[in-house]
Scaffold this motif. Sequence first.
Motif, PDB file in Angstrom:
ATOM      1  N   PRO A  70       7.986   5.586  -3.992  1.00  0.00           N
ATOM      2  CA  PRO A  70       7.366   4.523  -3.884  1.00  0.00           C
ATOM      3  C   PRO A  70       7.290   3.757  -2.642  1.00  0.00           C
ATOM      4  O   PRO A  70       8.566   3.644  -1.834  1.00  0.00           O
ATOM      5  N   ASN A  71       6.273   3.207  -2.051  1.00  0.00           N
ATOM      6  CA  ASN A  71       6.216   2.448  -0.844  1.00  0.00           C
ATOM      7  C   ASN A  71       6.385   3.367   0.315  1.00  0.00           C
ATOM      8  O   ASN A  71       6.970   2.657   1.645  1.00  0.00           O
ATOM      9  N   PRO A 126      10.726   2.431   3.313  1.00  0.00           N
ATOM     10  CA  PRO A 126       9.465   1.411   3.630  1.00  0.00           C
ATOM     11  C   PRO A 126      10.006   0.524   4.444  1.00  0.00           C
ATOM     12  O   PRO A 126      11.334  -0.175   4.527  1.00  0.00           O
ATOM     13  N   GLU A 152       0.870  -1.179   0.055  1.00  0.00           N
ATOM     14  CA  GLU A 152       0.192   0.008   0.234  1.00  0.00           C
ATOM     15  C   GLU A 152       0.918   1.331  -0.004  1.00  0.00           C
ATOM     16  O   GLU A 152       1.886   1.261   0.817  1.00  0.00           O
ATOM     17  N   GLN A 153       0.560   2.249  -0.848  1.00  0.00           N
ATOM     18  CA  GLN A 153       1.267   3.589  -0.846  1.00  0.00           C
ATOM     19  C   GLN A 153       0.751   4.507   0.130  1.00  0.00           C
ATOM     20  O   GLN A 153      -0.117   5.166  -0.050  1.00  0.00           O
ATOM     21  N   TYR A 154       1.240   4.290   1.296  1.00  0.00           N
ATOM     22  CA  TYR A 154       0.725   4.829   2.569  1.00  0.00           C
ATOM     23  C   TYR A 154       0.877   6.448   2.371  1.00  0.00           C
ATOM     24  O   TYR A 154      -0.291   7.262   2.578  1.00  0.00           O
ATOM     25  N   ASN A 172       1.133   8.389  -0.277  1.00  0.00           N
ATOM     26  CA  ASN A 172       0.327   8.919  -1.429  1.00  0.00           C
ATOM     27  C   ASN A 172      -1.079   8.843  -0.909  1.00  0.00           C
ATOM     28  O   ASN A 172      -1.844   9.631  -1.144  1.00  0.00           O
ATOM     29  N   LYS A 173      -1.542   7.915   0.025  1.00  0.00           N
ATOM     30  CA  LYS A 173      -3.103   7.816   0.402  1.00  0.00           C
ATOM     31  C   LYS A 173      -3.261   8.835   1.664  1.00  0.00           C
ATOM     32  O   LYS A 173      -4.533   9.235   1.750  1.00  0.00           O
ATOM     33  N   GLU A 229       4.411  12.200  -2.378  1.00  0.00           N
ATOM     34  CA  GLU A 229       3.329  11.399  -2.530  1.00  0.00           C
ATOM     35  C   GLU A 229       3.835  10.450  -3.762  1.00  0.00           C
ATOM     36  O   GLU A 229       3.304   9.563  -3.904  1.00  0.00           O
ATOM     37  N   ASN A 230       4.744  10.749  -4.537  1.00  0.00           N
ATOM     38  CA  ASN A 230       5.182  10.060  -5.640  1.00  0.00           C
ATOM     39  C   ASN A 230       6.362   8.826  -5.048  1.00  0.00           C
ATOM     40  O   ASN A 230       6.891   8.328  -6.154  1.00  0.00           O
TER      41      ASN A 230
END
Length: 204
Positions: free
Chosen positions: A64-65, A25, A3-5, A7-8, A61-62
Amino acid sequence: MQEQYFNKYGRKIWENGYTVLPLQPNTKVPGKFDEGKWRGFDDWASYCSKPNIGLEIDAWENWPNAGICVPLGTLVAVDIDIDNDEELSDNIERVARSTLGDTTVMRIGKYPKKMLFYRNSNPIKKMRLGPIEILGSGQQAAAHGIHPDTRAPYTWPHKKLYEVRFKDLIEVTESQLKNFLEFTQPYLPEQAVSYTHLTLPTKA
């Protein structure tokens, strides 16, 4: 796919009045993603006393992970760092709620360890009594991501940071925090506090 925390949830937490930082991550370590690799976020502690700007959120936000952590200072975390005694952890939580206020914002990483969140009008520095700590200025707390020991997401049993505005957190004073630590001492085994003493912030 993980999940892209950030970003979310990152922007939502920031919009609620908190400062946020990306976590590398599956760690508790603030990080930067640069040239396709994660590395340490060397100056992250400066965010304990300064807010984010929108362009940072746009970029992070971009990544990864990325997980999410929150720098502390006027945001205060009560860390009940007890991992082998559920009853004792529950008792300390009750002392915190009766002394500091019945916060709806509590995070769990490795149960029965718990972290309760409050706010203060002035930055609070670290205080400690045995396994119980008040985390403040110069520190940070993981909010969303994968816990490195449990390999599972952090959980929020009641309200999450993006559901409670910073200004709506219960406000506590340094005196209340000191009293809370003192009130916990009768609950703690003697050996749990024998190697430490009540550590309070030094005067500026």
